[in-house]
Design a protein around this motif. Sequence first.
Motif, PDB file in Angstrom:
ATOM      1  N   VAL A 110      35.607 -22.593 -26.689  1.00  0.00           N
ATOM      2  CA  VAL A 110      35.174 -21.315 -26.136  1.00  0.00           C
ATOM      3  C   VAL A 110      33.721 -21.392 -25.682  1.00  0.00           C
ATOM      4  CG1 VAL A 110      34.712 -18.907 -26.724  1.00  0.00           C
ATOM      5  CG2 VAL A 110      36.833 -19.971 -27.454  1.00  0.00           C
ATOM      6  N   LEU A 111      32.859 -22.069 -26.456  1.00  0.00           N
ATOM      7  CA  LEU A 111      31.440 -22.100 -26.141  1.00  0.00           C
ATOM      8  C   LEU A 111      31.119 -22.903 -24.891  1.00  0.00           C
ATOM      9  CD1 LEU A 111      29.789 -22.400 -29.657  1.00  0.00           C
ATOM     10  CD2 LEU A 111      29.877 -20.425 -28.159  1.00  0.00           C
ATOM     11  N   VAL A 112      31.871 -23.934 -24.617  1.00  0.00           N
ATOM     12  CA  VAL A 112      31.586 -24.749 -23.438  1.00  0.00           C
ATOM     13  C   VAL A 112      31.737 -23.934 -22.150  1.00  0.00           C
ATOM     14  CG1 VAL A 112      32.383 -26.740 -22.103  1.00  0.00           C
ATOM     15  CG2 VAL A 112      32.013 -26.956 -24.550  1.00  0.00           C
ATOM     16  N   PRO A 113      32.851 -23.231 -21.936  1.00  0.00           N
ATOM     17  CA  PRO A 113      32.935 -22.431 -20.709  1.00  0.00           C
ATOM     18  C   PRO A 113      31.926 -21.284 -20.666  1.00  0.00           C
ATOM     19  CG  PRO A 113      35.115 -22.683 -21.686  1.00  0.00           C
ATOM     20  CD  PRO A 113      34.124 -23.240 -22.645  1.00  0.00           C
ATOM     21  N   VAL A 114      31.648 -20.674 -21.812  1.00  0.00           N
ATOM     22  CA  VAL A 114      30.677 -19.585 -21.847  1.00  0.00           C
ATOM     23  C   VAL A 114      29.285 -20.109 -21.486  1.00  0.00           C
ATOM     24  CG1 VAL A 114      29.510 -17.949 -23.381  1.00  0.00           C
ATOM     25  CG2 VAL A 114      31.984 -18.165 -23.444  1.00  0.00           C
ATOM     26  N   GLY A 115      28.924 -21.255 -22.016  1.00  0.00           N
ATOM     27  CA  GLY A 115      27.634 -21.862 -21.683  1.00  0.00           C
ATOM     28  C   GLY A 115      27.546 -22.240 -20.214  1.00  0.00           C
ATOM     29  N   ALA A 116      28.642 -22.741 -19.672  1.00  0.00           N
ATOM     30  CA  ALA A 116      28.655 -23.100 -18.250  1.00  0.00           C
ATOM     31  C   ALA A 116      28.492 -21.854 -17.381  1.00  0.00           C
ATOM     32  CB  ALA A 116      29.953 -23.829 -17.907  1.00  0.00           C
ATOM     33  N   LEU A 117      29.161 -20.780 -17.746  1.00  0.00           N
ATOM     34  CA  LEU A 117      29.010 -19.539 -16.979  1.00  0.00           C
ATOM     35  C   LEU A 117      27.584 -18.999 -17.061  1.00  0.00           C
ATOM     36  CD1 LEU A 117      32.351 -17.697 -17.762  1.00  0.00           C
ATOM     37  CD2 LEU A 117      31.606 -18.615 -15.576  1.00  0.00           C
ATOM     38  N   ALA A 118      26.978 -19.089 -18.233  1.00  0.00           N
ATOM     39  CA  ALA A 118      25.601 -18.621 -18.380  1.00  0.00           C
ATOM     40  C   ALA A 118      24.653 -19.464 -17.532  1.00  0.00           C
ATOM     41  CB  ALA A 118      25.182 -18.668 -19.852  1.00  0.00           C
ATOM     42  N   ALA A 119      24.858 -20.780 -17.505  1.00  0.00           N
ATOM     43  CA  ALA A 119      24.014 -21.647 -16.681  1.00  0.00           C
ATOM     44  C   ALA A 119      24.193 -21.349 -15.200  1.00  0.00           C
ATOM     45  CB  ALA A 119      24.346 -23.113 -16.973  1.00  0.00           C
ATOM     46  N   MET A 120      25.427 -21.095 -14.770  1.00  0.00           N
ATOM     47  CA  MET A 120      25.667 -20.761 -13.368  1.00  0.00           C
ATOM     48  C   MET A 120      25.021 -19.420 -13.013  1.00  0.00           C
ATOM     49  SD  MET A 120      29.498 -22.190 -12.491  1.00  0.00           S
ATOM     50  CE  MET A 120      30.248 -20.691 -12.985  1.00  0.00           C
ATOM     51  N   ALA A 121      25.086 -18.448 -13.918  1.00  0.00           N
ATOM     52  CA  ALA A 121      24.469 -17.151 -13.659  1.00  0.00           C
ATOM     53  C   ALA A 121      22.955 -17.290 -13.548  1.00  0.00           C
ATOM     54  CB  ALA A 121      24.838 -16.163 -14.761  1.00  0.00           C
ATOM     55  N   LEU A 122      22.360 -18.088 -14.419  1.00  0.00           N
ATOM     56  CA  LEU A 122      20.914 -18.304 -14.364  1.00  0.00           C
ATOM     57  C   LEU A 122      20.529 -19.001 -13.062  1.00  0.00           C
ATOM     58  CD1 LEU A 122      18.154 -18.180 -15.740  1.00  0.00           C
ATOM     59  CD2 LEU A 122      18.677 -20.390 -16.767  1.00  0.00           C
ATOM     60  N   ALA A 123      21.296 -20.012 -12.669  1.00  0.00           N
ATOM     61  CA  ALA A 123      21.010 -20.715 -11.418  1.00  0.00           C
ATOM     62  C   ALA A 123      21.152 -19.776 -10.226  1.00  0.00           C
ATOM     63  CB  ALA A 123      21.949 -21.915 -11.271  1.00  0.00           C
ATOM     64  N   ALA A 124      22.164 -18.922 -10.248  1.00  0.00           N
ATOM     65  CA  ALA A 124      22.352 -17.974  -9.143  1.00  0.00           C
ATOM     66  C   ALA A 124      21.191 -16.999  -9.060  1.00  0.00           C
ATOM     67  CB  ALA A 124      23.668 -17.225  -9.322  1.00  0.00           C
ATOM     68  N   LEU A 125      20.698 -16.535 -10.209  1.00  0.00           N
ATOM     69  CA  LEU A 125      19.555 -15.618 -10.202  1.00  0.00           C
ATOM     70  C   LEU A 125      18.287 -16.297  -9.693  1.00  0.00           C
ATOM     71  CD1 LEU A 125      20.031 -13.621 -13.511  1.00  0.00           C
ATOM     72  CD2 LEU A 125      20.198 -12.766 -11.179  1.00  0.00           C
ATOM     73  N   MET A 126      18.118 -17.566 -10.041  1.00  0.00           N
ATOM     74  CA  MET A 126      16.934 -18.284  -9.596  1.00  0.00           C
ATOM     75  C   MET A 126      16.991 -18.562  -8.098  1.00  0.00           C
ATOM     76  SD  MET A 126      16.319 -20.858 -12.779  1.00  0.00           S
ATOM     77  CE  MET A 126      14.829 -21.560 -12.095  1.00  0.00           C
ATOM     78  N   ILE A 127      18.160 -18.845  -7.582  1.00  0.00           N
ATOM     79  CA  ILE A 127      18.304 -19.166  -6.163  1.00  0.00           C
ATOM     80  C   ILE A 127      18.309 -17.912  -5.318  1.00  0.00           C
ATOM     81  CG2 ILE A 127      19.919 -20.103  -4.463  1.00  0.00           C
ATOM     82  CD1 ILE A 127      20.696 -22.181  -6.581  1.00  0.00           C
ATOM     83  N   TRP A 128      18.907 -16.856  -5.791  1.00  0.00           N
ATOM     84  CA  TRP A 128      19.146 -15.669  -4.987  1.00  0.00           C
ATOM     85  C   TRP A 128      18.046 -14.627  -5.150  1.00  0.00           C
ATOM     86  CZ3 TRP A 128      23.704 -11.776  -5.559  1.00  0.00           C
ATOM     87  CH2 TRP A 128      23.843 -11.063  -4.385  1.00  0.00           C
ATOM     88  N   GLN A 129      16.811 -15.044  -5.164  1.00  0.00           N
ATOM     89  CA  GLN A 129      15.691 -14.114  -5.208  1.00  0.00           C
ATOM     90  C   GLN A 129      15.270 -13.815  -3.778  1.00  0.00           C
ATOM     91  OE1 GLN A 129      12.611 -15.724  -7.598  1.00  0.00           O
ATOM     92  NE2 GLN A 129      13.668 -15.324  -9.515  1.00  0.00           N
ATOM     93  N   PRO A 130      15.029 -12.563  -3.463  1.00  0.00           N
ATOM     94  CA  PRO A 130      14.634 -12.246  -2.087  1.00  0.00           C
ATOM     95  C   PRO A 130      13.262 -12.831  -1.771  1.00  0.00           C
ATOM     96  CG  PRO A 130      14.492 -10.305  -3.477  1.00  0.00           C
ATOM     97  CD  PRO A 130      15.109 -11.390  -4.308  1.00  0.00           C
ATOM     98  N   THR A 131      13.147 -13.449  -0.622  1.00  0.00           N
ATOM     99  CA  THR A 131      11.875 -14.010  -0.197  1.00  0.00           C
ATOM    100  C   THR A 131      11.139 -12.962   0.631  1.00  0.00           C
ATOM    101  OG1 THR A 131      12.918 -14.949   1.746  1.00  0.00           O
ATOM    102  CG2 THR A 131      12.739 -16.360  -0.189  1.00  0.00           C
TER     103      THR A 131
END
Length: 136
Positions: A54-75
């Motif tokens: 259970v923790l592996v997919p949850v951790g992967a989703l959290a990492a993807m969400a963090l990466a999306a937030l870091m990439i998708w910041q308005p310039t």
Amino acid sequence: MNSSDKDFEKRARALYQEAAHRVDPVTAGRLRAARRTALEAATNQASPHHRARVLVPVGALAAMALAALMIWQPTPGPHDASSQQAAVTSAPVASEQDAEVLPPGTDKADPGLYQNLDFYSWLAANQGGSSSQPKN
């Protein structure tokens, strides 16, 4: 499965059923206790594995969400600078006390310079006192 395998399975099942009916109550109780112990051990061993599954997919989703937030910041675009300038010009005039705290041109200066204002105040106070003292 061929017919000999099916016959063997039927005979084995019949012998098992007959033996199960002939087991004395003490042995049946010990067998039930052994089964419970084995099931509890299997459940306890599967629990950490289940948590990992259970923790592996949850951790992967959290990492993807963090990466999306870091990439998708308005310039900031060119229209943002003009709207900021309009906000500055429409802001009320600063009081005299605010003018004393920060020197003019603070919007163009490095913000790191204003991190240690207490130190600069202390330095100015001590330099003013030391310059009035006679030098030997």
